[in-house]
Design an enzyme around this catalytic site. Sequence first.
Site, mmCIF file in Angstrom:
data_model
loop_
_atom_site.group_PDB
_atom_site.id
_atom_site.type_symbol
_atom_site.label_atom_id
_atom_site.label_comp_id
_atom_site.label_asym_id
_atom_site.label_seq_id
_atom_site.Cartn_x
_atom_site.Cartn_y
_atom_site.Cartn_z
ATOM 1 N N HIS A 164 -51.026 87.267 -51.688
ATOM 2 C CA HIS A 164 -50.895 88.539 -52.726
ATOM 3 C C HIS A 164 -50.195 89.412 -51.556
ATOM 4 C CE1 HIS A 164 -53.858 91.509 -50.502
ATOM 5 N NE2 HIS A 164 -54.590 91.071 -50.369
ATOM 6 N N THR A 175 -64.240 73.716 -54.220
ATOM 7 C CA THR A 175 -63.101 73.357 -55.220
ATOM 8 C C THR A 175 -62.359 73.805 -55.055
ATOM 9 O OG1 THR A 175 -65.186 72.388 -56.404
ATOM 10 C CG2 THR A 175 -63.250 73.078 -57.680
ATOM 11 N N GLY A 196 -56.075 85.959 -46.300
ATOM 12 C CA GLY A 196 -55.938 86.531 -44.576
ATOM 13 C C GLY A 196 -57.333 86.465 -44.489
ATOM 14 N N THR A 197 -58.434 87.400 -45.062
ATOM 15 C CA THR A 197 -59.638 87.392 -43.941
ATOM 16 C C THR A 197 -60.253 86.384 -43.203
ATOM 17 O OG1 THR A 197 -59.442 90.151 -45.277
ATOM 18 C CG2 THR A 197 -61.746 88.880 -43.798
ATOM 19 N N CYS A 233 -57.216 98.699 -46.485
ATOM 20 C CA CYS A 233 -58.473 99.406 -46.270
ATOM 21 C C CYS A 233 -59.021 100.610 -46.301
ATOM 22 C CB CYS A 233 -59.251 98.366 -44.981
ATOM 23 S SG CYS A 233 -58.554 96.288 -45.145
ATOM 24 N N SER A 240 -51.352 85.310 -46.690
ATOM 25 C CA SER A 240 -52.590 85.430 -47.688
ATOM 26 C C SER A 240 -51.258 86.354 -48.703
ATOM 27 C CB SER A 240 -52.884 86.763 -46.915
ATOM 28 O OG SER A 240 -53.595 87.780 -48.283
ATOM 29 N N ASN A 293 -50.101 96.474 -39.808
ATOM 30 C CA ASN A 293 -50.218 97.005 -41.456
ATOM 31 C C ASN A 293 -49.906 97.861 -41.791
ATOM 32 O OD1 ASN A 293 -52.621 96.092 -39.875
ATOM 33 N ND2 ASN A 293 -53.450 97.390 -41.828
ATOM 34 N N GLN A 308 -48.750 90.777 -42.722
ATOM 35 C CA GLN A 308 -47.701 91.095 -43.631
ATOM 36 C C GLN A 308 -46.148 90.875 -43.584
ATOM 37 O OE1 GLN A 308 -47.939 94.555 -45.269
ATOM 38 N NE2 GLN A 308 -50.393 93.686 -45.099
#
Length: 398
Positions: free
Chosen positions: A201, A237, A71-72, A325, A199, A151, A179
Site C-alpha cells: 500500500h 489461504t 510490512g508489520t 501510526c 508493503s 518514515n 518506505q
Amino acid sequence: MPVIYMDHSATTPVSERALAAMLPYFREEFGNPSAVYGYGQTAKNTLEKCRERMAKALGAFRSEIYFTSGGTESDNLVIRSIAAMKRDKGRHMITTMIEHNAVRRTFEALEKEGYSVTYLQPDPMGRITPEQLAQAIREDTILISIMMANNVVGTVLPIKELAMTARKRHVLFHTDAVQAVGHIPVNVHELGVDFLSLSAHKFHGPKGVGAVYCRIPNRLLPMQTGGGQEKEVRSGTENIPGIVGMTEALEEAVENLEGSSVYLTGLRDHITRELCAVPGVHRTGDPVNRLPGFCSFIVENIHHSVFLVNALNERGICVSSGSACSASSREASHVLLALGYDQEMSGEALRITLDTENTREEAEYLISSVKECIALVRAREKKKEGTLEGSVRKAAGR
Ligand SMILES: Cc1ncc(COP(=O)(O)O)c(C=O)c1O
C-alpha cells in the site's frame, strides 16, 4: 471543495493498472491455490507467476520471495524467526533508534524475553554509519535490522555499506524497506541484504499485503500454525487479488521510477525552499539522501502540529504530523527525539509526502495554505498564552 492528498507515506490509492489486474481475481478467477481442480491450479499458477515477477522487480530469485499481510508482519517474521533460531548462538541484536514501531516494538518485546538490543543513535540528519555499526557488533550478535528509508524525516540510509559491514562479521542483516520500495531503486542482490520487508500500500498496491525477501533457505519460522502455505512459513489461504495488485503496482512503480523521481525531487525541493523561508520553519532529515517526494519540517511556535494539520484539513489538504501510526496521538515522535530535537519541537513536525498525481498547481496551493495556516495557528496559540489553558500548559511544562 476538492481534496488534495499529500500523505503518500501513510498510504497510497491503488493505481488503475493494479486495480484492473486485481478485479478478475475476485469473481472469475477466485480459486484457492491449494485446490487440485482447474480454478485452484489457475490460482496457483497466478501466485507463482507473481512470485517470479516480484522477484524480477527486486533483483531476487523466485524462491526468495514470501508473501505476507504487509510490512508489520514481514518485520515481525524476520526478527522473531532469527531471534528464536539463533538463540543458542547469541542473544544480542542491533537496530536503530529511528525504526518504525513494527521493528521497534518487536525488539522491545524480545528484550522482555531476555534478548539484549543495541539501539544505534543516528546523527541529527537521521544517518547511521557503517563504522558505528561495526563498533556495535559483538561476538553474540545474531541479527542487525536497519531501515532503508525513514518514515518521519525521509532520510535514505546507506544500506549497501551497512549490509557489507554485517556480512564481513557474519551477522545476518535485515532492512525494513517499506518506505523505499517503489520510490528508489531496490535490488536485493546488489544491496547484499539477507532479508527485506515491503508493503504494497506504500506504492499504489492494495492494503493488507506485503512480502519478505529471504536470501537463505529455511531462515524463517512460522508465526502461526495452519495449512502450511508459503513453504510452511506462512499458513493461511493466499490473498491472490492482493498479491496480483501488489505485483502489478511494483512493476508499474519500477517502470516509472526514473521519471517520477525527477519530477518529485523538483516538486519537493520547491516546496521545501518556499516553506523554509518562513521564520521558525526548519527542514528535518538528510537534505541530499532523502526520498524523492518527501518534505518534512519542524514548525516552531505552533504548540503541536495537530493544530496545523487540522487547519490544513479544513482547507482540503491532507498532510500529517509524523508517521501515520502516531497521527492521532499527541506523543512526541521517538524519531525526532532521537535526532536531538527537544520534547516541544518533536511535537511540531509537519510531513508532506508527494506523488506524481500531485500537480504544480496543488503545490502552489499547499505552499500558500501552509504559510497562512502557520500564521493562523501561531496567532491562536499566542492568544491562548494569557488564558487559563495557557497557564495550565505552562505549569505542566507543555
Ligand atoms: C517504515 C515502515 N515499516 C513498516 C510499516 C508497516 O507497514 P504495514 O502498514 O504494511 O504493516 C510502515 C507503515 O507505515 C513503515 O512506514
